[in-house]
Structures are given as C-alpha cells and as structure tokens.
Design a protein around this motif. Sequence first.
Motif, short mmCIF file in Angstrom:
data_model
loop_
_atom_site.label_atom_id
_atom_site.label_comp_id
_atom_site.label_asym_id
_atom_site.label_seq_id
_atom_site.Cartn_x
_atom_site.Cartn_y
_atom_site.Cartn_z
N PRO A 179 0.71 -1.11 -0.10
CA PRO A 179 0.03 -0.13 0.35
C PRO A 179 0.88 1.68 -0.64
O PRO A 179 0.09 2.17 -1.19
N ALA A 180 1.70 1.41 0.67
CA ALA A 180 2.48 2.63 0.93
C ALA A 180 3.63 2.65 -0.59
O ALA A 180 3.82 3.83 -1.16
N ALA A 182 2.59 1.84 -3.47
CA ALA A 182 1.34 1.92 -4.49
C ALA A 182 1.31 2.98 -4.24
O ALA A 182 1.32 4.46 -5.13
N VAL A 183 1.04 4.09 -2.86
CA VAL A 183 0.78 5.98 -2.00
C VAL A 183 1.99 6.44 -4.04
O VAL A 183 2.03 7.35 -4.17
N GLY A 184 3.49 5.36 -3.35
CA GLY A 184 4.22 6.32 -4.00
C GLY A 184 4.65 6.53 -5.00
O GLY A 184 5.18 7.59 -5.45
N LEU A 186 1.50 5.93 -7.52
CA LEU A 186 0.54 7.44 -7.03
C LEU A 186 1.44 8.84 -7.38
O LEU A 186 0.81 9.67 -8.01
N ALA A 187 2.24 8.87 -6.28
CA ALA A 187 3.04 10.64 -5.74
C ALA A 187 3.82 10.99 -7.42
O ALA A 187 3.83 12.46 -8.00
N THR A 473 9.72 11.96 -3.54
CA THR A 473 8.75 10.68 -3.13
C THR A 473 9.07 10.09 -2.59
O THR A 473 8.20 8.90 -1.74
N VAL A 476 7.59 10.70 0.12
CA VAL A 476 6.03 10.19 -0.04
C VAL A 476 5.77 8.64 0.96
O VAL A 476 4.72 7.72 1.57
N VAL A 477 6.53 7.72 0.40
CA VAL A 477 6.37 6.02 0.63
C VAL A 477 6.47 6.12 2.09
O VAL A 477 5.68 5.38 2.64
N ALA A 480 3.67 7.38 3.86
CA ALA A 480 2.68 6.19 3.87
C ALA A 480 3.15 5.09 4.76
O ALA A 480 1.68 4.91 5.22
#
Length: 487
Positions: A179-180, A182-184, A186-187, A473, A476-477, A480
Amino acid sequence: MLTILGFAMIATFLVLIMTKKMSPIAALVLIPALFCVAVGQGAKLGDYVIEGVGNLAPTAAMLMFAIVYFGVMIDVGLFDPIVRGILRFCRADPMRVVVGTAVLAAIVSLDGDGSTTFMITVSAMYPLYKRLKMSLVVMTGVAATANGVMNTLPWGGPTARAATALKLDASEIFVPMIPALAVGLLAVFLLSYVLGLRERRRLGVLTLDEALVREPEAETVLAGAAGTGDGAGLPRRSPVLSAGTGAATAGTGADAPAGGGEDTAEEEAEEEEEFKGLDPNRSTLRPKLYWFNAGLTVVLLASMIMELLPIPVLFLLGAALALTVNFPHMPDQRARIAAHADNVLNVSGMVFAAAVFTGVLTGTGMVEHMADWLVGAIPDAMGPHMGLVTGLLSLPLTYFMSNDGFYFGVVPVLAEAGAAHGVSPLEIARASLAGQALHMSSPLVPAVYVLVGMAKVEFGDHTRFTVKWAVLTSLVVLGAGILFGTI
C-alpha cells in the motif's frame, strides 16, 4: 578525519558535475584519486581501483550485452506495439507525454532491471520529446523516480538484500509495504501530471500534424507508428504556440535545462536521424520473428527472476541468439553492433570510472566511518522511533552508498539499535526501502548512466532537476508506511 574527507569527496564530486566544471567520467576518476592521496593512502590507489573494477565488472558486462540485446529488440520491432499504445495516449500533448513516460517506465520496471527499463523508455519517448521541443530532463527525472519506486520489487534487489542482511523472508518485508509503495507510485504519476502541465503551459498543445509540419516525411513516420495519420480527434494547439515557434520557446522553462533552444543544422539532422527510429517501414523490422523475439525476451526475464544463471551470462547468451536469428548474415550483425556501440562504450566507460570512486570510498574506510558517524549521531531518545530514523537515513545513505554497502553494512546496525528499544527487524527492513526513489539517481548506480546517455542529458542537469522530486517521493513512501502502520 575519514568521515569528513568522505563527505568532502562526495560533495566535491557533486558540485563539479552539477556546475559542469568536469565531466562525470573525469570527476569519478580524478576526485577519488586526489582524496586517496589526501588520506595518505596513495600507494594503495591501484589496489582500490582494481578491487572496485573487479566488483563492477559483472555489472559492466551485463550492461554491455543488455544494451545490445534490447537494442536489437527495438530494431526488430518488439516494442513497437507499446510505442503505438503510448503515442495514442500521448497524442502531441506535453502533459500526456510526461504521464505516458511515467506509466511506461513503471510497467517496464516490472522486470526488476533499471537498465532495461531506461533503454525501452528512452527509445520509445525520446523522439517525441525532441519533436515537441520538450525538456529531456523531465523525461529522465520521471523515468528514474518511477523506476526507483518499482525497484523495491522482491526481485529488484533492495528487498532481497534487506531480507538477506536481517535473515528475514522477502515476502514478509514486501507484501505489507505494497500500500505504501502504491501511494508512492501514485505520487510519481501526480508529479508527472504537474510537470506535464508545466510543459503544456510552456509549449502549448499541438496535433501530430502540426508537431511535424516542418518535415512531411517525419509526419509519415510518427503517423504510422501512432496509427493516427490524419490527426483526427487530437487536441488542437494552444494559442500560446504556433507551429513554427517551438524552437524559440523550448528553452524558457526555468526548471528544464535540457529542454532545447534553437537547433543548429547539425542538431536538426541528428534529431531527424533519431526520430526515424520509429519508422514502421525500417529495414531492420522482423515481423515474422515477432513471437520468437517476444518468447525469447520472456524466457530471458523469467530466467533473471529465477536466477537460473548470472545475469551477465543470460544477456550474453540472449544477445548472441537474438543477433544470430534475426540477422543471420555477418554484415547485418556487424551493422547492428556498430549501431549500438556508442551507447555500449559510454555506459561501460562510466561504470568503470565509477569503480574508481567506489573502490576508493570503500578501500580507504570512508564509507564505514561515515556510516558509523551517522548511526552514532542518533540520540537515545529516538530509539523507539528507529523505523522513522531508518527511513530518513535511507535517503542520503542509499544515494551516497551502494545498496550493498547500505543493506549489509548499515541496516544490521540500525536493526540492532532498534531491537534494544523493541522495534522489530521487519519494521527496520521495510523502512530501509523508502529511499529507493532517490537511490536510482545516485552517481553510484550504473543504470542512471544508461538513462542520461541515451537521452543525451548531462548528468549534472539530471541530478539538479531530479533530486528534489525523488526526495519528495521517498518521503511520501515513508509517510504512507507510517500511516498504514507497516513502519
């Protein structure tokens, strides 16, 4: 003293290449040689260099034959369907082109190898960036950052190293981090959208016809590759840009140093030569062998993932087989090897130059002293938060060190410090992956020289543009991961 000199050597190298006072190859060789003498170990310079070359020789061999293999696959048209799909999505809209670059880099990164990702991405997107007068550092920055996030796949390297160093199962590290990560990713896509909008505001939006208005022959080339010969359904250009002013406005992006400027006659000729690489009628196409080449590539990538043979050996065998089957006549084989010789020489030369840098950094003990100093500087009060500390340290350490040095030298020390405060090794291992988005632009990563070399971008320009976005980025990872409770 070694700690100070280590940081000073890295800082000197970065300043010289970012200010373009020295070429990367010269800086990678001369700066560490100078600092080796400064620490009083000049007599051992030869030993350090030979050791560094020995450690990186398999990587250099892998890159040499990987460039030949994937160069041949591009020549014979294996990736043309991907190019057509990306071009249909991109049209001639700079925003779509940048987003398409991120998507393509992320998809191709599934093979776990940064060099192949960059070769395929640049080969597909470079002609479009050139024709639309877009900033090439945007392409290299987005591709490197997307690949950095995807590099955390279990077969990509860092996850396997963390698992080995801490004696853990790779799936236990990677799966909770999905999940983390995936957020990265998306960023990265959001970043590419924002950078694309900046390019759109700077250049406007053209149809494919308008983008190619100067060269009717080139219009046929891209129209054939994109499958949209008449430009129907494509967005009309913005009033910001008329078809004839692209060259004059291309250099105005404040954050895009490699965007263009007015082309000289030689640059125009070179641009056209590169652009025709998408020609759907090029003589090197082998449509009857498409499924053979696709199967060979799948087998090659599967063998890499399963580690059936060392990767350099796999690419050596793959390149030899691809050349023999697709170009059975010796003159044709020599022509294909010559066509890719420039990239091979540039990349292998850069790798062996980097061997001097890493050899001196490791041999003199600078890396060890720098790591010990950073770990020792952690306050005791941060002990219960060693996951966060590890994630933050992974940014500079994976940039200034190889993954081997970080995961086998530093991470076990951090895990031991965390265990004393009740922090599990799994949490430390997951946090250590956060800095990979930045790591892929490190001067110690051979693949980045494939990227900047094929894109014809100065390494200093790439570094200056990319580092800030890669750091963002990575953060962000990390954020998250903390939010989802995996770090």
